[in-house]
Write an enzyme that holds these catalytic residues in place. Sequence first.
Site, PDB file in Angstrom:
ATOM      1  N   LYS A   1       1.890  -9.294  -0.387  1.00  0.00           N
ATOM      2  CA  LYS A   1       1.725  -8.372  -1.512  1.00  0.00           C
ATOM      3  C   LYS A   1       2.733  -7.241  -1.367  1.00  0.00           C
ATOM      4  CE  LYS A   1      -1.761  -6.220  -4.459  1.00  0.00           C
ATOM      5  NZ  LYS A   1      -1.167  -4.916  -4.751  1.00  0.00           N
TER       6      LYS A   1
ATOM      7  N   CYS B   1       0.834  -1.200   0.000  1.00  0.00           N
ATOM      8  CA  CYS B   1       0.000   0.000   0.000  1.00  0.00           C
ATOM      9  C   CYS B   1       0.869   1.251   0.000  1.00  0.00           C
ATOM     10  CB  CYS B   1      -0.926   0.010   1.211  1.00  0.00           C
ATOM     11  SG  CYS B   1      -2.005   1.459   1.264  1.00  0.00           S
TER      12      CYS B   1
END
EC number: 1.3.1.-
Length: 352
Positions: A146, A107
Amino acid sequence: MIDSRPLPRIGHHQLPNRVILAPMAGVTDRPFRTLCRRFGAGLVVGEMVTSDPGLWHTRKSRLRMDHRGEPGPRSVQIAGGDAEMLAEAARLNAAMGAEIIDINMGCPAKKVCNKAAGSALLRDEALVAEILEAVVAAVDVPVTLKIRTGWCADSNNGVRVARIAEEVGIQALAVHGRHRQQRFTGEAEYDTIAAIKGSVGIPVFANGDIDSPAKARRILDYTGADAVMVGRAAQGNPWIFREIDHYLRHGQRLAPPGDEERATALRDHLAALHDFYGEHQGVRIARKHLGWYLAGDERFDDAGRRTLRASFNGLESRHAQRRFIDELFRHDPAATPGRIARAVAPDGICAA
């Protein structure tokens, strides 16, 4: 080229295809995940949840952690910068039914990175290793990760992070083809994803700007990745999953959804939002989704879309929003924006 490789596995979970819904804060709630599964997503990942259990009492966190009725495997993404806290968050989520724990190190949002979480963690590979080891050791379910390609153009350390991840037991890795400082600007690059795939044996999922079946095929061929992860291109277009899957399996384009199917999906999506959030919040959340659906509706020009969005954004009840969808698909497209604007009263109640 049709892909004849075995489909990817995450631990003991065999994925049914190579198309995954990316986690997106404020988007991939339970109603949207359900819709994307219905239209072919092989795996869906929930919205990012903070690793601090002290914040889980908020309505926002409770809703993000609500996976009731969802088929497996249920993948929950956690974010934070403290290894012990992330490990405890993983344990608690697994106890509540998570079947895959995904760790967010991708993010780019400032409010996340300023707390030394998300893609900010990529600057500290020792901390990356500490966190991954702690979470993997804390749970019996598979743990995935991720990431982005790195923190900045001068620090493209995705390959090193991927090797660390594989060494400590991460079961699959999703890579967004931008570094953190790019956020979502510019174009994704896939050379780093190809290098990562060539350096590890675990499944690698390519993410970033994958917005069509043909591009998905190109990126899989170029990178050797095991699957594509679709994010923003699914907003207002949940059919993209079955379209990509069909193209990958058969090398042919699938016909786009007709008006009847689009109308049914919109009605179902809005009804699910109203039920999940309650009418007051659900009506407001539905507004952004309707905007995304309209953006891909080629029946209308830009002026027509603006008129339709303005009309919908003034609606204050679930019944008015349902009536809007009925009107949207009932009339000649050229007359629809004006017709709907006249049919909807200023207070959000549809006029007779």
